[in-house]
Design a protein around this motif. Structure first.
Motif, short mmCIF file in Angstrom:
data_model
loop_
_atom_site.label_atom_id
_atom_site.label_comp_id
_atom_site.label_asym_id
_atom_site.label_seq_id
_atom_site.Cartn_x
_atom_site.Cartn_y
_atom_site.Cartn_z
N UNK A 16 -39.27 6.14 -55.03
CA UNK A 16 -39.05 5.41 -56.27
C UNK A 16 -39.35 6.34 -57.45
N UNK A 17 -38.35 6.54 -58.30
CA UNK A 17 -38.52 7.37 -59.50
C UNK A 17 -39.16 6.49 -60.57
N UNK A 18 -40.36 6.89 -61.01
CA UNK A 18 -41.12 6.10 -61.97
C UNK A 18 -41.07 6.68 -63.38
N UNK A 19 -40.19 7.63 -63.60
CA UNK A 19 -40.01 8.17 -64.93
C UNK A 19 -40.47 9.61 -65.06
N UNK A 20 -40.25 10.14 -66.24
CA UNK A 20 -40.61 11.53 -66.52
C UNK A 20 -42.12 11.69 -66.56
N UNK A 21 -42.59 12.76 -65.95
CA UNK A 21 -44.02 13.04 -65.91
C UNK A 21 -44.60 13.16 -67.31
N UNK A 22 -43.89 13.81 -68.21
CA UNK A 22 -44.37 14.02 -69.57
C UNK A 22 -44.45 12.76 -70.41
N UNK A 23 -43.82 11.67 -69.96
CA UNK A 23 -43.82 10.42 -70.73
C UNK A 23 -44.99 9.51 -70.38
N UNK A 24 -45.79 9.90 -69.38
CA UNK A 24 -46.91 9.04 -68.97
C UNK A 24 -48.23 9.70 -69.37
N UNK A 25 -48.85 9.15 -70.38
CA UNK A 25 -50.09 9.70 -70.91
C UNK A 25 -51.27 9.41 -69.98
N UNK A 26 -52.32 10.17 -70.15
CA UNK A 26 -53.56 9.94 -69.40
C UNK A 26 -54.12 8.57 -69.77
N UNK A 27 -54.64 7.88 -68.77
CA UNK A 27 -55.24 6.56 -69.00
C UNK A 27 -54.24 5.43 -69.11
N UNK A 28 -52.99 5.67 -68.72
CA UNK A 28 -51.97 4.61 -68.81
C UNK A 28 -51.53 4.14 -67.43
N UNK A 77 -48.16 2.00 -65.44
CA UNK A 77 -46.76 1.58 -65.57
C UNK A 77 -46.36 0.76 -64.35
N UNK A 78 -45.71 -0.38 -64.58
CA UNK A 78 -45.26 -1.27 -63.52
C UNK A 78 -43.74 -1.19 -63.38
N UNK A 79 -43.28 -0.94 -62.16
CA UNK A 79 -41.85 -0.97 -61.86
C UNK A 79 -41.59 -2.27 -61.10
N UNK A 80 -41.13 -3.29 -61.81
CA UNK A 80 -40.93 -4.62 -61.23
C UNK A 80 -39.82 -4.63 -60.17
N UNK A 81 -38.80 -3.81 -60.36
CA UNK A 81 -37.67 -3.81 -59.44
C UNK A 81 -38.03 -3.27 -58.06
N UNK A 82 -38.94 -2.30 -58.01
CA UNK A 82 -39.29 -1.67 -56.74
C UNK A 82 -40.69 -2.05 -56.25
N UNK A 83 -41.37 -2.94 -56.97
CA UNK A 83 -42.70 -3.43 -56.57
C UNK A 83 -43.72 -2.31 -56.45
N UNK A 84 -43.78 -1.47 -57.50
CA UNK A 84 -44.70 -0.34 -57.51
C UNK A 84 -45.40 -0.27 -58.86
N UNK A 85 -46.69 0.07 -58.84
CA UNK A 85 -47.42 0.36 -60.06
C UNK A 85 -47.99 1.76 -59.93
N UNK A 86 -47.96 2.51 -61.03
CA UNK A 86 -48.52 3.87 -61.03
C UNK A 86 -49.45 3.98 -62.23
N UNK A 87 -50.54 4.71 -62.04
CA UNK A 87 -51.47 4.93 -63.14
C UNK A 87 -51.85 6.41 -63.18
N UNK A 88 -52.13 6.87 -64.39
CA UNK A 88 -52.59 8.25 -64.56
C UNK A 88 -54.01 8.15 -65.09
#
Length: 141
Positions: free
Chosen positions: A45-57, A59-70
């Motif tokens: 599952x592609x969760x977006x560009x690495x550079x667009x996710x700041x530290x301490x954030x 992101x929920x991908x509702x379509x693929x049932x995945x959450x990622x945190x940095x």
């Protein structure tokens, strides 16, 4: 004709009401309109560009049932957002808290840990890495 007496009107109405309530309960416990969500993605599952996710954030991908945190140290963690209580897909992220719509279980999106019952088992952790500048989670990550 010998046999049991006919049920009273009250018995028939009570049975009809209980059947309706049982049906609503079954719908409330179901994982959603599209059936049970898979506990893990079956493909990366592609969760977006690495550079667009700041530290301490988070992101929920509702379509693929995945959450990622940095984390603050820059590390990534990903989890399936399929509730471990009844298999319902979680589509609500409040800050870093995931809230299941079926029975109200709550999970920490950064750790997968249960914050509020009825769930007792943490979310399933998924492999996650950065590939070619993109955050990728799940099988093959």
């Amino acid at each position: 004709m010998p046999g049991r007496p006919a049920p009273s009107r009250r018995t028939v109405l009570r049975s009809a009401a209980l059947t309706s309530v049982a049906g609503l309960g079954a719908v409330a416990c179901s994982p959603g309109e599209d059936g049970a969500a898979p506990a893990r993605p079956t493909a990366p599952v592609d969760l977006g560009a690495d550079g667009e996710m700041a530290r301490g954030t988070t992101r929920l991908d509702r379509d693929h049932h995945v959450v990622v945190s940095r984390a603050d140290d820059g590390s990534l963690k990903a989890f399936s957002t399929v509730c471990t209580h009844a298999g319902c897909p979680i589509r609500k992220l409040e800050g870093t808290k995931l809230v299941c719509p079926c029975h109200g279980s709550e999970f920490d999106a950064r750790t997968g840990e249960v914050l509020h019952a009825p769930a007792t088992v943490p979310l399933v952790e998924l492999p996650v890495q950065v590939k070619q500048g993109r955050i990728v989670a799940g099988t093959g990550a």
